[in-house]
Design an enzyme around this catalytic site. Structure first.
Site, short mmCIF file in Angstrom:
data_model
loop_
_atom_site.label_atom_id
_atom_site.label_comp_id
_atom_site.label_asym_id
_atom_site.label_seq_id
_atom_site.Cartn_x
_atom_site.Cartn_y
_atom_site.Cartn_z
N GLY A 62 0.81 -1.67 -0.08
CA GLY A 62 -0.27 0.12 0.25
C GLY A 62 0.95 1.09 0.27
O GLY A 62 1.62 1.33 -0.42
N SER A 63 0.34 2.33 0.43
CA SER A 63 0.59 4.07 0.24
C SER A 63 1.85 4.13 1.38
O SER A 63 2.39 3.51 1.92
CB SER A 63 -0.53 4.71 0.84
#
Length: 136
Positions: A62-63
């Protein structure tokens, strides 16, 4: 006893039950920091609590929000006891640092394939050793 050698990135020693995932964990949208629970619907640990356990997983996905969400677990008292992961990324390492729990990375063997959820694990990030204490 089964012992793996890795690299400690956040110092300290912790011992407790393992929670093992063969899947990467997402911070933003993947965990509920207030409850310390995996909330990503398709994740193999969906609904399981990681508070007070040794979280063993491949790495972060993810981020860059991953680190912020895991820092929130420390601030809310829901953080894992320790972390062990092999895929080193800036988000995972920063997450470990801001969570402030003993963390070992890049083990000489894959802990996700050798450890089982519930194993009693000792993480010594000062020496880089991760040991299953109740291995049969």
């Amino acid at each position: 006893m089964l012992t793996l050698r890795g690299r400690g990135i956040v110092p300290g020693v912790a011992e407790g039950p393992a929670l093992v995932s063969t899947e990467e964990i997402s911070g933003f949208g993947g965990i509920d920091p207030a409850r310390g629970v995996i909330i990503e619907p398709r994740h193999e640990l969906f609904g399981q609590c990681f508070t007070g356990v040794v979280l063993v997983f491949p790495g972060a996905k993810g981020s860059s929000g991953w680190a912020g969400f895991f820092q929130s677990t420390r601030l809310m008292g829901t953080a894992p006891l320790a972390m062990v992961f092999n895929t080193v990324t800036t988000k995972a390492v920063l997450g470990a640092i801001v969570t402030r729990v003993p963390t070992v990375v890049e083990c000489d063997r894959d802990p996700t394939s050798l450890f089982r959820t519930g194993n009693r694990v000792r993480v010594d990030a000062d020496t880089g050793l991760v040991t299953v204490l109740d291995d049969e």
